[in-house]
Design an enzyme around this catalytic site. Structure first.
Site, PDB file in Angstrom:
ATOM      1  CG  ASP A 128      -1.944  -1.059   1.213  1.00  0.00           C
ATOM      2  OD1 ASP A 128      -2.128  -1.661   0.150  1.00  0.00           O
ATOM      3  OD2 ASP A 128      -2.577  -1.304   2.259  1.00  0.00           O
TER       4      ASP A 128
ATOM      5  CB  SER B  78       6.054   2.205  10.406  1.00  0.00           C
ATOM      6  OG  SER B  78       5.537   1.669  11.610  1.00  0.00           O
ATOM      7  CE  LYS B  79       3.511   0.629   3.801  1.00  0.00           C
ATOM      8  NZ  LYS B  79       3.486   0.250   2.373  1.00  0.00           N
ATOM      9  NE  ARG B  80       6.746  -3.249  12.449  1.00  0.00           N
ATOM     10  CZ  ARG B  80       7.070  -2.962  13.715  1.00  0.00           C
ATOM     11  NH1 ARG B  80       6.386  -3.496  14.706  1.00  0.00           N
ATOM     12  NH2 ARG B  80       8.059  -2.137  13.979  1.00  0.00           N
TER      13      ARG B  80
END
Length: 485
Positions: free
Chosen positions: A18, A255-257
């Site tokens: 993404d 961050s995406k995490r």
């Protein structure tokens, strides 16, 4: 601003998942500077790391930038004079420049195996060596000489030969003079024949005429390597603008995490308006510049100034974004807001003509309080179901006062007789229940609200009754009345 040189800027994301919100953050400043100077904004897809590519990611990059109104002037999907714009389609471009660097003594082949390099790193960590990185074992050797030693790999990489006097300072248009750490002998061509980021980015930026490189501050440490490559290849240096990293509320790198808002598509999925997200990113870039928080992209371009960029990583404060989104929602006409809601829900809801008409009539009663597009239909769901399918919340019914049945009887009488428009409904119910029965307004209309919407809290009651109409409103009032016995 005729004294400004037309800027060619670029954003160069990797399609490995993404799209990250940082891509939009950089693209915003890229596009603004290009527009300010009468230049061009380029999108390049950096897909040389084939093992990490994610199907559909490239299309999401196009979609998300277009949604935000940050469309490039050139790119894989729009074309241009400096293509191809995918690195994987430019592989034959890089090799001649690598060979040029080898012939000039600025680069060399390295046959060290991954096992040897891993052991070298471990040894440097164990000994707490003051100088880390590659030890130049292969420098000056022929293939045959190196093959006689341990840790040999059949397929070499190519490394830069970093000189002892490598310049470590450079001018940054955001930060002024910047000093970076000393680099080691960076790999510029991998064993699979693909260039590393460092080689490809310099070659591509030069050949595409990029004269202003806008990127995150994490690339400051790589800039001396890039400057060397420009100098060795005899090319003019671009200007560098290293933007601050966006941070979570705990000040860690977003961050995406850890943070769903790091995903650029998350904003669209949640129901934020693109103009609000774009405005929010503008504020993040100019953190601390409080002259005017609400600002269009055109205003942002007109007043663009690199000196306003705050080098301290801005905190990703979603409360500010929610406020901005509410502002932009309220600035829309009811008709446009209804259309935005329909477009947002298109994957889940195909409204009939009658439902579209209801939505257009209902939007004004929620517009002032609406924060996200995704909240619109859940607030208005009672207006789209048939009277028979309306679900009454059991807790709301149970919480009604003992006189609820009496209030509903009075409400039914009013609904049967008044002109069925908002003001007349409100006046009739107030006269009959508040004044006639002596019940405080706070409690007077609770049974009516539950009957009409199925719950204790809903959008404005009298407007809702007008939208439903006399027949439907009476049916709902009578249904709850019969339930109370």
């Amino acid at each position: 601003m005729t004294d400004l040189i037309a800027a060619r800027t670029r954003v160069a994301p990797s399609p490995t998942g993404d799209p990250h919100v940082g891509t939009a953050f950089m693209a915003l400043f890229d596009l603004a500077w290009a527009r300010k100077t009468g230049g061009q904004f380029v999108l390049r897809i950096e897909d040389t790391d084939q093992a990490r590519l994610v199907v559909g990611s490239e299309e999401q990059i196009y979609e998300s930038l277009a949604w935000l109104g940050l469309q490039p002037d050139e790119g894989p999907h729009v074309g241009g004079e400096h293509g191809p714009y995918r690195q994987s389609e430019r592989l034959t471009t890089y090799r001649p420049y690598v060979e040029q660097l080898i012939e000039a003594g600025h680069a060399y082949y390295c046959w060290c195996s991954s096992e040897r390099l891993a052991e070298l790193r471990k040894e440097q960590e164990r000994s707490k060596a003051s100088v880390t990185g590659y030890d130049r074992l292969c420098h000056g050797m022929t293939r045959e000489q190196r093959a006689e030693m341990a840790g040999f790999s059949e397929t070499p990489v190519v490394r830069m030969l970093i000189p002892d006097d490598v310049p470590l300072t450079f001018d940054d248009i955001v930060r002024g003079e910047v000093k970076a750490p000393r680099p080691d002998d960076q790999v510029i061509l991998k064993a699979d024949g693909f260039p590393t980021y460092h080689m490809a980015v310099v070659v591509d930026d030069h050949l595409m005429g990029i004269n202003t490189v806008v990127r995150g501050e994490e690339w400051i440490s790589s800039t001396p390597k890039h400057i060397l490559l420009y100098q060795w290849l005899g090319w003019d240096l671009p200007k560098f603008a290293h933007m601050p990293l966006l941070r979570n509320t705990d000040k860690s790198k977003i961050s995406k995490r850890k943070n769903p808002a790091a995903r650029l598509m998350w904003f669209k999925e949640e129901g934020y308006l693109p103009e609000a997200v774009r405005n929010f990113l503008q504020l993040l870039g100019y953190a601390g510049d409080d002259e005017q928080e609400v600002k269009s992209f055109e205003q942002f371009v007109e007043e663009f100034d690199w000196a306003k960029v705050n080098t301290v990583g801005p905190i990703f404060d979603l409360q500010k974004l929610d406020w901005l989104n509410g502002h932009y929602i309220r600035s829309l006409s009811p008709e446009e807001l209804a259309d935005r809601i329909i477009a947002f829900e298109e994957a889940h809801w195909t409204p009939s003509e009658a439902q579209v008409e209801v939505l257009h009539r209902a939007v004004p009663i929620i517009q002032e309080r609406l924060k996200l597009l995704k909240d619109a239909l859940p607030q208005l769901d009672y207006l789209f179901v048939s009277d028979a399918d309306l679900t009454l919340d059991d807790d709301s019914v149970a919480a009604l006062a003992d006189n609820a049945a009496e209030v509903l009887d009075a409400a039914i009488e009013v609904a049967e007789s008044v002109d069925f428009a908002t003001d007349a409904i409100q006046a009739g119910l107030k006269e009959r229940i508040v004044e006639g029965m002596g019940i405080k307004p706070k409690f007077a209309f609770a049974p009516i609200r539950v009957a009409i919407s199925g719950r204790r809290v809903s959008p404005p009651l009298f407007e809702s009754m007008e939208i439903l109409g006399r027949e439907s409103s009476l049916t709902r009032l009578r249904d709850l009345r019969s339930r109370l016995g």
